[in-house]
Design an enzyme around this catalytic site. Structure first.
Site, PDB file in Angstrom:
ATOM      1  N   SER A 162       0.857  -1.188   0.000  1.00 34.45           N
ATOM      2  CA  SER A 162       0.000   0.000   0.000  1.00 34.45           C
ATOM      3  C   SER A 162       0.889   1.233   0.000  1.00 34.45           C
ATOM      4  CB  SER A 162      -0.878  -0.016   1.262  1.00 34.45           C
ATOM      5  OG  SER A 162      -1.502   1.227   1.477  1.00 34.45           O
TER       6      SER A 162
ATOM      7  N   TYR B 190      -2.597   0.012  10.725  1.00 32.38           N
ATOM      8  CA  TYR B 190      -2.601  -0.443   9.331  1.00 32.38           C
ATOM      9  C   TYR B 190      -1.262  -0.154   8.676  1.00 32.38           C
ATOM     10  CZ  TYR B 190      -4.042  -0.819   4.423  1.00 32.38           C
ATOM     11  OH  TYR B 190      -4.134  -1.153   3.090  1.00 32.38           O
TER      12      TYR B 190
END
Length: 256
Positions: free
Chosen positions: A147, A160
Site C-alpha cells: 500500500s 494499518y
C-alpha cells in the site's frame, strides 16, 4: 503477438482475498492473461459467485477454494485442495487484507490483533506454505499486496501502516531466503483506488478532492491500472526483479 516474456498461460495463480475489490480485479487480470486462477477467501458462497462471474466474463479456468489464510493447518489443507483442482501454485498473490480506522488512544487490542493476523500473518503463512513446492520446481512468483501506507502514514491508521510496512520487510526477507531457488518475491503497492470497499470515501467530496490534489495523476486509481504491474511481477519478465515494492499510485509517494 504477445511478448513471450509476459506469457503466463497455464500458470496456476492463487489470489487470496479475491471475492471482491482489488483481489477480484487481480484475479480477473491474471485470467485475462491466460493463467489458471484459484480464488480464495473465507466465505465459500461469495467465492463461488465471483468464480461464476469471472468464468463467464473471461472464458478462463477459475476455481474457488475457501480457507483461513491466517491458520497454518487450514492453509496446508487448502493448498492440497488447490493442487487437486488446478495443480501446484506457480503464482501466489497475497492480497488478503483489512483496514480499521481509529485514533491510537482508542485502538483496541482486538482491532490490532485482527490487523496483524489479516495483513501480515496471512502473507507469512501462505508464503511458507507454497515455498517448498516452488523450491522443488526451481521457480515461483510471490506478489505481496502492499500500500502507499507501506511508506506513508495518515491519522487514524497507525496500526494499518505498521502492518503494511512489515509486509515490505517480509517481502525482502522472503527474497533473501528464496531468490537462490529461482523464486521472485515482490510487492505491489496500490495508491487510492475506487472500489466497492472505498465507495464511501469516493462519495465524500472533501476526501476525493484531497485524493485528486495529493495524487499527481489527479484522480483515483481504476483497478485496471493494477493489472499490467501484476502480470509483469507474475511473468518471466521479472525473473531478475526481487525484493522490490512497486508503487502503482499515480505518483503519490514521489511528491510532497
Amino acid at each position: 503477438m504477445n511478448h513471450p516474456l509476459f506469457d503466463i498461460t497455464g500458470r496456476v495463480a492463487l489470489v487470496t482475498g479475491s471475492s471482491k475489490g482489488i483481489g477480484r480485479a487481480h484475479a480477473q487480470g491474471l485470467l485475462e492473461a491466460g493463467a489458471v486462477v484459484v480464488l480464495n477467501a473465507r466465505g465459500q458462497e461469495a467465492l463461488e459467485r465471483t468464480r461464476d462471474e469471472l468464468a463467464e466474463l473471461t472464458g478462463g479456468t477459475v476455481h474457488a477454494v475457501a480457507f483461513d489464510v491466517t491458520d497454518g493447518a487450514a492453509a496446508a489443507a487448502g493448498l492440497e485442495r488447490v493442487a487437486e483442482l488446478a495443480g501446484p501454485v506457480d503464482i501466489l498473490v497475497n492480497n488478503a487484507g483489512m483496514q480499521h480506522r481509529a485514533p491510537i488512544t482508542e485502538f483496541t487490542d482486538e482491532a490490532w490483533q485482527a490487523l496483524l493476523q489479516t495483513n501480515i500473518t496471512s502473507a507469512f503463512v501462505m508464503s511458507r506454505a507454497v515455498a517448498p513446492g516452488m523450491i522443488e520446481r526451481g521457480r515461483g512468483k510471490i506478489v505481496n499486496i502492499c500500500s502507499v501506507q507501506t511508506e506513508l502514514a495518515r491519522p487514524g491508521i497507525a496500526a494499518y501502516s505498521a502492518t503494511k510496512g512489515a509486509l515490505k520487510m517480509l517481502t525482502r526477507g522472503l527474497c533473501a531466503d528464496l531468490a537462490v531457488h529461482g523464486i521472485q518475491v515482490n510487492g505491489l503497492a496500490p495508491g487510492y483506488f475506487a472500489t466497492e470497499l472505498t465507495s464511501a470515501l469516493v462519495a465524500d467530496k472533501d476526501f476525493t478532492a484531497w485524493v485528486e490534489k495529493r495524487t499527481p495523476a489527479g484522480r483515483w486509481g481504476d483497478v485496471k491500472d493494477l493489472v499490467g504491474t501484476l502480470v509483469y511481477l507474475s511473468s518471466p519478465a521479472s525473473n531478475f526483479v526481487n525484493g522490490q515494492v512497486v508503487f502503482v499510485d499515480g505518483g503519490m509517494t514521489s511528491v510532497l
